[in-house]
Scaffold this motif. Structure first.
Motif, short mmCIF file in Angstrom:
data_model
loop_
_atom_site.label_atom_id
_atom_site.label_comp_id
_atom_site.label_asym_id
_atom_site.label_seq_id
_atom_site.Cartn_x
_atom_site.Cartn_y
_atom_site.Cartn_z
N GLU A 2 0.83 -1.21 0.00
CA GLU A 2 0.00 0.00 0.00
C GLU A 2 0.87 1.26 0.00
OE1 GLU A 2 -3.11 0.15 -0.70
OE2 GLU A 2 -3.23 2.33 -0.40
N LEU A 27 -14.39 -2.61 8.03
CA LEU A 27 -13.00 -2.94 7.65
C LEU A 27 -12.97 -4.14 6.72
CD1 LEU A 27 -10.67 -2.79 10.81
CD2 LEU A 27 -10.49 -1.43 8.72
N GLU A 71 -15.30 -4.91 4.58
CA GLU A 71 -15.71 -4.45 3.23
C GLU A 71 -14.46 -3.99 2.47
OE1 GLU A 71 -18.69 -4.67 2.10
OE2 GLU A 71 -20.05 -4.71 3.82
N THR A 72 -13.61 -3.21 3.16
CA THR A 72 -12.36 -2.75 2.54
C THR A 72 -11.46 -3.93 2.22
OG1 THR A 72 -12.49 -0.73 3.85
CG2 THR A 72 -10.34 -1.24 2.90
N SER A 90 -12.60 -5.82 -0.87
CA SER A 90 -12.35 -5.16 -2.16
C SER A 90 -10.85 -5.04 -2.44
CB SER A 90 -13.11 -3.84 -2.27
OG SER A 90 -12.53 -2.90 -1.45
N ASN A 91 -10.03 -4.96 -1.39
CA ASN A 91 -8.58 -4.91 -1.64
C ASN A 91 -8.01 -6.27 -2.05
OD1 ASN A 91 -8.59 -2.22 -1.13
ND2 ASN A 91 -7.56 -2.31 0.84
N ARG A 151 -8.75 -6.42 -5.59
CA ARG A 151 -7.81 -5.57 -6.33
C ARG A 151 -6.48 -6.30 -6.55
NH1 ARG A 151 -5.49 0.36 -4.41
NH2 ARG A 151 -4.32 0.74 -6.30
N SER A 166 -5.30 -6.92 3.95
CA SER A 166 -5.36 -5.97 2.84
C SER A 166 -5.98 -4.65 3.30
CB SER A 166 -6.15 -6.57 1.67
OG SER A 166 -7.48 -6.85 2.08
N ALA A 167 -6.80 -4.66 4.34
CA ALA A 167 -7.34 -3.41 4.90
C ALA A 167 -6.34 -2.79 5.88
CB ALA A 167 -8.66 -3.67 5.61
N GLU A 216 -3.82 -0.63 4.33
CA GLU A 216 -4.32 0.72 4.01
C GLU A 216 -4.33 1.61 5.27
OE1 GLU A 216 -7.44 0.44 0.91
OE2 GLU A 216 -8.41 2.01 2.09
N THR A 241 -6.32 8.21 9.95
CA THR A 241 -7.03 7.40 8.96
C THR A 241 -8.52 7.65 9.06
OG1 THR A 241 -7.39 5.15 8.12
CG2 THR A 241 -7.22 5.38 10.52
N HIS A 265 -10.55 5.23 8.23
CA HIS A 265 -11.14 3.92 8.53
C HIS A 265 -11.56 3.89 10.00
CE1 HIS A 265 -10.37 1.93 4.75
NE2 HIS A 265 -9.16 2.47 4.74
#
Ligand code: FAD
Length: 423
Positions: A61, A104, A106-107, A110-111, A114, A395-396, A399, A410, A412
């Motif tokens: 990241e 978190l 959800e992030t 999606s990460n 990605r 992955s979250a 970030e 942050t 988040h």
């Protein structure tokens, strides 16, 4: 089967176009990339201490944001001495531990997607996840709390449906039988390798077999001393897993490292237990702390690790020093596994194929620590104490840590994971 929150749409991303490069080839490719890096400079925007689960994600990241990042790992990448070994990790969203984790997640989802898009490699395997326990068990009451708060789709199976679809399990009648269709598992070694490789592609420098001996705050930034060199960085991110207490003595009395066991068993018949037909599962038994959980049968050639039905008991076990862990296993280590199989899969004849050890780093409330380091807020942030349920979040977390390192804050929602909450 009925659904709670049936208005919610399931993710439909196709994994068909993704590769699943075999573990040996992937390891060789990334090891070659690591070895081909030039000698590191001495000055960096950020240093990441520990390139395991959270560290690899953080390096990636930070590199994505164009920061000059150096990742330092004491062992090979990946390895079996810390918290990330063992072929598979469950990912789920109806988070029974606390509903505040759901945003978190959800992030994280999606990460992970990605990462798959960027690398063309599959890391997430959507098998669905079964939840079995009495309705009063925290596994079910907590799951319902999170699912209701965030509309996570959960299927409710009748006892007859469960017996038809998943006859392997013999459950007491009062048990609830729920399924989260969009849950599944991640492949931890592959995630770490792919994140490290992608970070290098984006300009990060990642050094394996380089151990951080000490770090100290400077007037500006931090000095980091390893067994090979001395570096300076504006920011230090500590993602040291079981060794976090060594790097942050102020946290050490809050972090308890425990020795955990993973088992692979060879069943006498494998019918209905393959990847495309058998979901991941969790089960709460009131007589035992924590939960039991397991995975479908995975092919070693594709997923690494021993062949067999992998299962484990999730509850902090014996406290250990991470540098002196008893890696051999003994009959006492088999007890929870045999209890589970005899109690809930009594029709199965099996042999224990392999037992592996792995470590948890537990906080007093079993929630993570994601924060700037109290006393060193300007220079240092820390991600630690994942208490046996952190991998899905890497992955979250990458970030969140990159936000702390880059901006000092942050957006988040991680207030509930502050380092200072233990007083
Ligand atoms: C048996 C087991 C089952 C699990 N199942 C699940 C699951 O199903 N789902 C889930 O979400 N989570 C699960 N987890 C939890 C998850 O794997 C961990 O929470 C996660 O791996 C923690 O990541 P970490 O980065 O903190 O630690 P690690 O991955 O261990 O990384 C820390 C790294 O820091 C390095 N390091 C430390 N000190 C130094 C130093 N001085 N210099 C250089 N490098 C250093 C270490 O060598 C290590 O590589 C499980 C864990 C275990 C053990």
């Amino acid at each position: 089967m009925k659904f709670l929150h049936s208005n919610t749409v399931f993710p439909t991303a196709s994994h068909q176009a993704l590769l699943c490069t075999d573990p040996g080839t992937l390891q060789a490719r990334v090891s070659a990339r690591l070895a081909a890096q030039p000698s590191p400079a001495t000055t960096w925007d950020a240093i990441v201490l520990g390139v395991g689960s959270m560290g690899a994600a953080t390096c990636l990241e930070l590199a994505r944001r164009g920061l000059r990042v150096l990742g330092l790992e004491q062992f090979d990448i990946p390895h079996v001495h810390g918290e990330h070994g063992g072929q598979s990790r469950i990912i789920r969203k109806a988070y029974y531990e606390h509903p505040d984790y759901v945003p978190l997640l959800e992030t994280a989802y999606s990460n992970w997607q990605r990462l798959e898009q960027e690398t063309g490699e599959q890391v997430y395997f959507p098998t669905g996840l079964l939840y079995f326990a009495a309705s009063s068990h925290p596994l079910i009451s907590g799951l319902r709390l999170s699912a209701d708060a965030y509309g996570v789709p959960i299927g409710v199976l009748t006892s007859a449906e469960q017996k038809t679809r998943y006859p392997h399990f013999q459950l007491p009648d009062p048990f609830e039988r729920l399924i989260e269709p969009a849950a599944g598992f991640l492949t931890p070694e592959r995630c770490i390798l792919l994140q490290a490789e992608r970070a290098i592609d984006l300009g990060a420098c990642i050094r394996s077999r380089e151990c951080v001996r000490s770090w100290s705050p400077m007037r500006e930034g931090v000095e980091v001393v390893t067994d090979k060199a001395r570096y300076h960085a504006a920011r230090l991110v500590i993602t040291a897993g079981p060794w976090a207490g060594r790097q942050v003595p102020a946290l050490s009395r809050r972090l308890r490292v425990t020795r955990q066991i993973l088992a692979w068993v060879a069943p006498d018949r494998e019918t209905g237990m393959g990847l495309s037909e058998f979901p991941c599962w969790t089960l709460g038994d009131a007589a035992w702390p924590g939960i039991f959980y397991g995975f479908p049968m995975l092919e070693s050639q594709r997923f690494g690790g021993p062949r067999g039905l992998k299962l484990a008991h999730h509850a902090p076990a014996t406290e250990v020093d991470p540098d002196h862990v008893q890696r051999q296993t003994d009959p006492a280590d088999e007890a929870p596994i045999r209890y589970f199989l005899d109690q809930y899969m009594p029709g199965l004849r099996y042999q224990i194929e392999a037992l592996h050890t792995c470590l948890y780093t537990n906080t007093p409330d079993e929630h993570f620590i994601l924060d700037r380091l109290p006393g060193y807020e300007q220079q240092v942030c820390v991600a630690a104490g994942f208490s046996g349920h952190g991998f899905k979040f890497c992955s979250a977390v990458g970030e969140v840590m990159a936000d702390f390192a880059e901006k000092g804050s942050t957006d988040h929602p991680v207030e509930f994971l502050r380092a200072g909450r233990f007083g």
